[in-house]
Write a protein that holds these residues in place. Structure first.
Motif, PDB file in Angstrom:
ATOM      1  N   LEU A  85      76.614 100.581  -9.612  1.00  0.00           N
ATOM      2  CA  LEU A  85      76.706 101.935  -9.399  1.00  0.00           C
ATOM      3  C   LEU A  85      75.369 102.746  -9.040  1.00  0.00           C
ATOM      4  O   LEU A  85      75.230 103.343  -8.236  1.00  0.00           O
ATOM      5  CB  LEU A  85      77.454 102.700 -10.491  1.00  0.00           C
ATOM      6  CG  LEU A  85      78.401 104.191 -10.112  1.00  0.00           C
ATOM      7  CD1 LEU A  85      79.285 103.817  -8.993  1.00  0.00           C
ATOM      8  CD2 LEU A  85      79.127 104.415 -11.308  1.00  0.00           C
ATOM      9  N   ASN A  86      74.443 102.274 -10.166  1.00  0.00           N
ATOM     10  CA  ASN A  86      73.162 103.005  -9.861  1.00  0.00           C
ATOM     11  C   ASN A  86      72.359 102.437  -8.656  1.00  0.00           C
ATOM     12  O   ASN A  86      71.829 103.291  -7.935  1.00  0.00           O
ATOM     13  CB  ASN A  86      72.336 102.362 -11.319  1.00  0.00           C
ATOM     14  CG  ASN A  86      72.592 103.566 -12.289  1.00  0.00           C
ATOM     15  OD1 ASN A  86      72.514 104.494 -12.205  1.00  0.00           O
ATOM     16  ND2 ASN A  86      72.741 102.952 -13.448  1.00  0.00           N
ATOM     17  N   SER A  95      76.856 115.706  -8.416  1.00  0.00           N
ATOM     18  CA  SER A  95      77.171 114.369  -9.386  1.00  0.00           C
ATOM     19  C   SER A  95      78.030 115.079 -10.426  1.00  0.00           C
ATOM     20  O   SER A  95      78.780 114.231 -10.728  1.00  0.00           O
ATOM     21  CB  SER A  95      75.773 113.959  -9.548  1.00  0.00           C
ATOM     22  OG  SER A  95      75.085 113.404  -8.592  1.00  0.00           O
ATOM     23  N   ARG A 107      74.813 107.079 -18.010  1.00  0.00           N
ATOM     24  CA  ARG A 107      74.260 105.840 -17.687  1.00  0.00           C
ATOM     25  C   ARG A 107      73.855 105.785 -16.318  1.00  0.00           C
ATOM     26  O   ARG A 107      73.206 104.953 -16.044  1.00  0.00           O
ATOM     27  CB  ARG A 107      75.102 104.916 -18.161  1.00  0.00           C
ATOM     28  CG  ARG A 107      75.057 104.573 -19.529  1.00  0.00           C
ATOM     29  CD  ARG A 107      76.163 103.924 -19.996  1.00  0.00           C
ATOM     30  NE  ARG A 107      76.134 103.198 -21.437  1.00  0.00           N
ATOM     31  CZ  ARG A 107      76.537 104.068 -22.567  1.00  0.00           C
ATOM     32  NH1 ARG A 107      76.790 105.377 -22.376  1.00  0.00           N
ATOM     33  NH2 ARG A 107      76.422 103.709 -23.884  1.00  0.00           N
ATOM     34  N   ILE A 108      74.240 106.737 -15.507  1.00  0.00           N
ATOM     35  CA  ILE A 108      73.769 106.604 -13.956  1.00  0.00           C
ATOM     36  C   ILE A 108      72.646 107.744 -13.832  1.00  0.00           C
ATOM     37  O   ILE A 108      72.505 108.264 -12.609  1.00  0.00           O
ATOM     38  CB  ILE A 108      74.910 106.844 -12.990  1.00  0.00           C
ATOM     39  CG1 ILE A 108      75.917 107.852 -13.184  1.00  0.00           C
ATOM     40  CG2 ILE A 108      75.776 105.325 -13.225  1.00  0.00           C
ATOM     41  CD1 ILE A 108      76.738 107.913 -12.068  1.00  0.00           C
ATOM     42  N   HIS A 168      73.445 104.328  -5.704  1.00  0.00           N
ATOM     43  CA  HIS A 168      73.073 105.818  -5.896  1.00  0.00           C
ATOM     44  C   HIS A 168      71.450 105.937  -5.536  1.00  0.00           C
ATOM     45  O   HIS A 168      70.964 107.018  -5.114  1.00  0.00           O
ATOM     46  CB  HIS A 168      73.630 106.525  -6.854  1.00  0.00           C
ATOM     47  CG  HIS A 168      75.126 106.626  -6.977  1.00  0.00           C
ATOM     48  ND1 HIS A 168      75.777 106.998  -8.327  1.00  0.00           N
ATOM     49  CD2 HIS A 168      75.982 106.556  -5.676  1.00  0.00           C
ATOM     50  CE1 HIS A 168      77.179 107.072  -7.971  1.00  0.00           C
ATOM     51  NE2 HIS A 168      77.230 106.890  -6.595  1.00  0.00           N
ATOM     52  N   ARG A 169      70.859 104.926  -5.739  1.00  0.00           N
ATOM     53  CA  ARG A 169      69.278 104.966  -6.116  1.00  0.00           C
ATOM     54  C   ARG A 169      68.741 105.222  -4.967  1.00  0.00           C
ATOM     55  O   ARG A 169      67.799 105.983  -4.735  1.00  0.00           O
ATOM     56  CB  ARG A 169      68.698 103.862  -6.680  1.00  0.00           C
ATOM     57  CG  ARG A 169      67.335 104.031  -7.299  1.00  0.00           C
ATOM     58  CD  ARG A 169      66.915 102.729  -7.860  1.00  0.00           C
ATOM     59  NE  ARG A 169      67.503 102.681  -9.287  1.00  0.00           N
ATOM     60  CZ  ARG A 169      68.352 101.304  -9.645  1.00  0.00           C
ATOM     61  NH1 ARG A 169      68.136 100.343  -8.896  1.00  0.00           N
ATOM     62  NH2 ARG A 169      69.012 101.238 -10.665  1.00  0.00           N
ATOM     63  N   LEU A 175      78.083  99.064 -13.784  1.00  0.00           N
ATOM     64  CA  LEU A 175      77.153 100.308 -13.632  1.00  0.00           C
ATOM     65  C   LEU A 175      76.026 100.172 -13.086  1.00  0.00           C
ATOM     66  O   LEU A 175      75.222 101.001 -12.337  1.00  0.00           O
ATOM     67  CB  LEU A 175      76.869 100.850 -15.294  1.00  0.00           C
ATOM     68  CG  LEU A 175      77.867 101.427 -15.767  1.00  0.00           C
ATOM     69  CD1 LEU A 175      77.775 101.465 -17.474  1.00  0.00           C
ATOM     70  CD2 LEU A 175      77.978 102.931 -15.627  1.00  0.00           C
ATOM     71  N   ARG A 176      75.333  98.734 -13.032  1.00  0.00           N
ATOM     72  CA  ARG A 176      74.232  98.577 -12.490  1.00  0.00           C
ATOM     73  C   ARG A 176      74.440  98.795 -10.604  1.00  0.00           C
ATOM     74  O   ARG A 176      73.545  99.211  -9.989  1.00  0.00           O
ATOM     75  CB  ARG A 176      73.605  97.115 -12.539  1.00  0.00           C
ATOM     76  CG  ARG A 176      72.378  97.015 -12.036  1.00  0.00           C
ATOM     77  CD  ARG A 176      71.671  95.631 -12.701  1.00  0.00           C
ATOM     78  NE  ARG A 176      72.347  94.422 -12.522  1.00  0.00           N
ATOM     79  CZ  ARG A 176      72.845  93.475 -13.076  1.00  0.00           C
ATOM     80  NH1 ARG A 176      73.013  93.879 -14.249  1.00  0.00           N
ATOM     81  NH2 ARG A 176      73.378  92.385 -12.619  1.00  0.00           N
TER      82      ARG A 176
END
Length: 283
Positions: A98-99, A112, A153-154, A102-103, A95-96
């Motif tokens: 993925l974030n 999204s 979570r994102i 996208h960040r 997940l991190r």
């Protein structure tokens, strides 16, 4: 000996909210491994046709330069979350990543939500049409819960609650936003080889016609893909329905998909989650 419908009976005894991870994992890894992986490919492929998404992908250029790596990285990250759960250390690491991916960009929240909806709706509709059995209500709801949790979570907002709400959003958003752009056309041409690789060897000569048959009319219009000939559309449908009938009579899968971990062509010697995604190099 395990029966063909034992997993279904097991799924129906579970709670799709509380046990969504277990249910969705069974759907992918034991009940429909080939169908679900193809449907995930089709879901991501469809999201690339959104004008803002296509423009961003062309501007960043990674998917044009390395479509296989981009697809493998995305698949590994999503499968790691699904196999381990959002609260497991590996799930949190995925997940991190993925974030972090996208960040770097200013993403439209509606787009999204649509990507999440595609990952929920397209696989379930595929199973309805071509699975050896239709997806059960518990499987549809578990998929909705899983992607709702990933979305939260994102940082995605206004995520639909439940499968029916996801499907309603998906259809409405497509009617308003899915249309042809030159950028979408470039993305489709760059990623077409990924779908070609899922077509059996003897049929590779007809790959472009069969890929066109996998697309529906709105997606063909968005990607400027010509309508394939009748033999391709009818033949693909007949082959997939015949496969479904044969699988219904087959023994259940003995070894779950990914029992030995996620394997990807880009990383024949294994991968490090820390290196996956845009801006990270392989090591």
């Amino acid at each position: 000996m395990r029966g063909r419908f034992d997993n279904l009976h097991r799924i129906q005894r579970l709670d799709p909210e509380r046990d969504h991870l277990q249910i969705h994992r069974l759907t992918l890894c034991e009940e429909f491994p080939w169908d679900m992986r193809l449907a995930f490919n089709l879901a991501f492929n469809r999201s690339f046709a959104l004008p803002r998404v296509a423009r961003l992908l062309v501007e960043t250029g990674e998917i044009l330069r390395s479509p296989r790596k981009r697809a493998d990285d995305t698949g590994i990250i999503m499968y790691e979350i699904l196999l381990n759960g959002v609260d497991h250390p590996r799930g949190r690491l995925a997940l991190r990543r993925l974030n972090e991916a996208h960040r770097r960009f200013e993403l439209d929240n509606g787009d999204s939500v649509y990507v999440l909806a595609a990952l929920v709706v397209i696989p379930m509709r595929w199973l309805q049409r071509y699975g050896w059995r239709p997806a059960a209500a518990h499987e549809r709801e578990a998929a909705a819960v899983f992607y709702r949790e990933v979305g939260r979570r994102i940082g995605v907002r206004d995520i639909p609650a439940g499968y029916a709400a996801f499907a309603e959003f998906f259809d409405a958003y497509e009617r308003e936003h899915l249309h042809h752009t030159p950028e979408a056309e470039r993305i489709e041409r760059a990623t077409r080889d990924l779908l070609r690789g899922r077509i059996p060897g003897p049929l590779r000569g007809a790959a472009d016609a069969l890929i066109g048959a996998l697309y529906d009319e709105p997606l063909r219009a968005a990607y400027a893909v010509p309508r394939p000939p009748l033999w391709a559309r009818a033949g693909l449908h007949l082959a997939l329905r015949t496969r479904a009938r044969l699988l219904r009579l087959a023994r259940p899968r003995r070894v779950p998909l990914f029992a030995g971990g996620v394997v990807a062509k880009t990383y024949p010697d294994g991968y490090d989650l820390e290196t996956l995604g845009p801006g990270r190099s392989m090591r």
